[in-house]
Design an enzyme around this catalytic site. Structure first.
Site, PDB file in Angstrom:
ATOM      1  N   GLN A 194       0.796  -1.220   0.000  1.00  0.00           N
ATOM      2  CA  GLN A 194       0.000   0.000   0.000  1.00  0.00           C
ATOM      3  C   GLN A 194       0.832   1.276   0.000  1.00  0.00           C
ATOM      4  O   GLN A 194       0.357   2.314  -0.434  1.00  0.00           O
ATOM      5  CB  GLN A 194      -0.951  -0.011   1.208  1.00  0.00           C
ATOM      6  CG  GLN A 194      -1.994  -1.102   1.073  1.00  0.00           C
ATOM      7  CD  GLN A 194      -2.921  -1.157   2.267  1.00  0.00           C
ATOM      8  OE1 GLN A 194      -2.595  -1.749   3.289  1.00  0.00           O
ATOM      9  NE2 GLN A 194      -4.078  -0.538   2.162  1.00  0.00           N
ATOM     10  N   HIS A 235       1.056  -9.492   4.774  1.00  0.00           N
ATOM     11  CA  HIS A 235      -0.050  -8.532   4.708  1.00  0.00           C
ATOM     12  C   HIS A 235      -0.609  -8.523   3.272  1.00  0.00           C
ATOM     13  O   HIS A 235      -0.277  -7.667   2.465  1.00  0.00           O
ATOM     14  CB  HIS A 235       0.421  -7.134   5.118  1.00  0.00           C
ATOM     15  CG  HIS A 235      -0.697  -6.177   5.428  1.00  0.00           C
ATOM     16  ND1 HIS A 235      -0.729  -5.375   6.552  1.00  0.00           N
ATOM     17  CD2 HIS A 235      -1.843  -5.882   4.763  1.00  0.00           C
ATOM     18  CE1 HIS A 235      -1.825  -4.640   6.557  1.00  0.00           C
ATOM     19  NE2 HIS A 235      -2.516  -4.924   5.470  1.00  0.00           N
ATOM     20  N   ASN A 277      -1.496 -10.584   8.918  1.00  0.00           N
ATOM     21  CA  ASN A 277      -2.493  -9.536   9.030  1.00  0.00           C
ATOM     22  C   ASN A 277      -3.817 -10.030   8.459  1.00  0.00           C
ATOM     23  O   ASN A 277      -3.884 -10.443   7.293  1.00  0.00           O
ATOM     24  CB  ASN A 277      -2.065  -8.286   8.250  1.00  0.00           C
ATOM     25  CG  ASN A 277      -3.167  -7.225   8.262  1.00  0.00           C
ATOM     26  OD1 ASN A 277      -3.439  -6.630   9.299  1.00  0.00           O
ATOM     27  ND2 ASN A 277      -3.841  -7.020   7.136  1.00  0.00           N
ATOM     28  N   GLU A 278      -4.841 -10.002   9.262  1.00  0.00           N
ATOM     29  CA  GLU A 278      -6.219 -10.286   8.836  1.00  0.00           C
ATOM     30  C   GLU A 278      -6.335 -11.473   7.870  1.00  0.00           C
ATOM     31  O   GLU A 278      -6.739 -11.313   6.721  1.00  0.00           O
ATOM     32  CB  GLU A 278      -6.842  -9.054   8.174  1.00  0.00           C
ATOM     33  CG  GLU A 278      -6.908  -7.849   9.080  1.00  0.00           C
ATOM     34  CD  GLU A 278      -7.763  -6.714   8.511  1.00  0.00           C
ATOM     35  OE1 GLU A 278      -8.282  -6.862   7.387  1.00  0.00           O
ATOM     36  OE2 GLU A 278      -7.917  -5.703   9.200  1.00  0.00           O
TER      37      GLU A 278
HETATM   38  C1  FCB Z   1      -7.498  -3.460   6.918  1.00  0.00           C
HETATM   39  C2  FCB Z   1      -6.201  -3.813   6.225  1.00  0.00           C
HETATM   40  C3  FCB Z   1      -5.405  -2.612   5.783  1.00  0.00           C
HETATM   41  C4  FCB Z   1      -6.314  -1.539   5.232  1.00  0.00           C
HETATM   42  C5  FCB Z   1      -7.369  -1.189   6.231  1.00  0.00           C
HETATM   43  C6  FCB Z   1      -8.281  -0.068   5.795  1.00  0.00           C
HETATM   44  O1  FCB Z   1      -8.425  -4.451   6.674  1.00  0.00           O
HETATM   45  O2  FCB Z   1      -5.400  -4.593   7.064  1.00  0.00           O
HETATM   46  O3  FCB Z   1      -4.448  -3.025   4.855  1.00  0.00           O
HETATM   47  O4  FCB Z   1      -6.860  -1.980   4.036  1.00  0.00           O
HETATM   48  O5  FCB Z   1      -8.151  -2.315   6.482  1.00  0.00           O
END
Ligand code: FCB
Length: 422
Positions: free
Chosen positions: A23, A113, A157-158
């Protein structure tokens, strides 16, 4: 913790910002390189953080933050499975870490990520179990190289967002849809990789202090707009079950809890369903319609600060692990709205902490306006604005940056912050 008119946070609390390589860095070679976002944008240059990180660390100091959560881009460091790490690229991340240290900023390093090296994608990405040993090999080389400089490690991450958007909703490359089996496989493989990576991190230790390791779990509340609608309740429950319960159990359930020393929580808000439709700007519901329904949203999801207390209390009760808010933020051109959003969520966070939840830090998403995946540059999450029309990509502080800076320096917020967003 509460003085008159002030909600004080504990000494040593981490106040940070967060970014991810795809990003902000630019010049990445991964599945996003040839991806065109809905606004026509791409990540080729992004914020050019790859070259401008010294300047960006200067901005972090101006903000008064004492922590930075950022990712290391796997595709820069390994050009083939089990290859030795690229020393030039490693040296750049080492320099970034050294500069953070000089600035008194504690790093939290994210290992995955939403992006993979091209050779991982070519073999099916995380749907292929062979990705697990490849990732573990990468981690087993990276951690010893950085352990003197890093003690906070965020493996994934997520994973829920990643697996959902790649194989269920098709927003992320490879843009597959409704492949529930692949979604489950990705989660399962990542959970295995997390456990193995955590062992490496624990074994390697850290020169200064005990290493800490955890995932960042995105938590979204899924509710029915009309609580008596059986269909919307079922849809909400199915989402909750798939994205929250199944994922949390995979990473932290049973004996796997021992792999983590903390939980990272990315918390933005909630999604309510009406006639099977997710009522959010991110899923395309017109803002005017959301207003008619009385929903308070940023440019992505509905705001639900009360949920901060609920989810923190739940995670605390269930896992008894320290928590970092690894992401919260709001995308909007309206800075007054963003300030109220931040204050309200921080007041809720403070309330949860006063109630006994052990939260160690808060990372604002994001330091910079950046490439917001499938949405491109249209979503403005930054504390700093980036002028993408100017090839020098100049950064400027937004009003929210001044507000956040005061909060970080004071380690407190005003008590009247608990007013509701309108
Ligand atoms: C999260 C992500 C990050 C960004 C934010 C807004 O889900 O981890 O990269 O996109 O949202």
């Amino acid at each position: 913790m509460t003085r008159e008119n002030t909600l004080q946070f504990p000494a040593g609390f981490l106040w940070g910002t967060a970014t991810s390589p795809t990003q902000v860095e630019g010049h990445v070679e991964n599945e996003w390189t040839h991806f065109t976002a809905q606004d026509g944008g791409n990540c080729h240059i992004a914020c050019d953080h790859y070259h401008r990180y010294p300047e960006d660390i200067g901005w972090m100091s101006k903000l008064g933050t004492n922590a930075y959560r950022f990712g290391i881009e796997w595709s820069r460091l390994q050009s083939a499975p089990f290859a030795a790490l690229n020393q030039n690229e490693l040296a750049r991340y080492v320099d970034l870490l050294d500069r953070l240290k000089l600035a008194g900023i504690t790093p939290m390093v994210v290992l995955h990520h939403f992006s993979n090296p091209p050779w991982i994608n070519a073999m099916g990405g995380w749907t292929n179990a062979a990705t697990i040993p490849a990732f573990v090999d990468y981690v087993s080389q990276l951690v010893p190289a950085l352990k003197d400089r890093v003690y906070l490690w965020n493996t994934f991450n997520e994973p829920d967002t990643y697996a959902c958007l790649t194989y269920l909703l098709g927003g992320f490359p490879p843009q597959r849809k409704w492949k529930l089996g692949l979604f489950r496989k990705v989660i399962d493989h990542m959970a295995h990789a997390h456990v193995q990576a955590s062992r490496i991190i624990a074994r390697e230790g850290n020169a200064g202090r005990e290493p800490e390791v955890g995932i960042a779990k995105n938590w979204t509340f899924f509710h029915a707009y009309k609580t008596y609608s059986p269909w919307d309740r079922t849809t909400a429950f199915a989402c909750h079950y798939t994205f929250n319960k199944f994922v949390l159990d995979a990473f932290l359930g049973g004996g796997r809890r021992r792999a983590s020393t903390f939980i990272g929580l990315n918390y933005y808000g909630r999604v309510r369903f009406h006639h099977f439709r997710a009522m959010t700007p991110a899923s395309g519901t017109p803002v005017k319609r959301l207003k008619d329904f009385g929903f308070v949203c940023d440019d992505m999801v509905e705001r639900y600060s009360a949920g901060m207390v609920k989810i923190l209390s739940y995670l605390h009760r269930r896992f008894r692990l320290p928590i970092f808010i690894t992401e919260h933020g709001a995308a909007s051109e309206n800075e007054t709205f963003r300030e109220r959003d931040l204050r309200e969520y921080l007041a809720a966070l403070h309330g949860a902490m006063a109630g006994g939840v052990d939260v160690r830090g808060f990372f604002y998403w994001s330091l910079l306006d950046n490439f917001e995946w499938q949405f491109g540059y249209a979503k403005k999450f930054g504390l700093l604005a980036v002028d993408f029309a100017d090839e020098k990509l100049p950064r400027t502080m937004k009003p929210l940056a001044e507000v956040y800076s005061q909060i970080c320096r004071a380690n407190s917020i005003r008590a009247e912050a608990s007013v509701r967003l309108e």
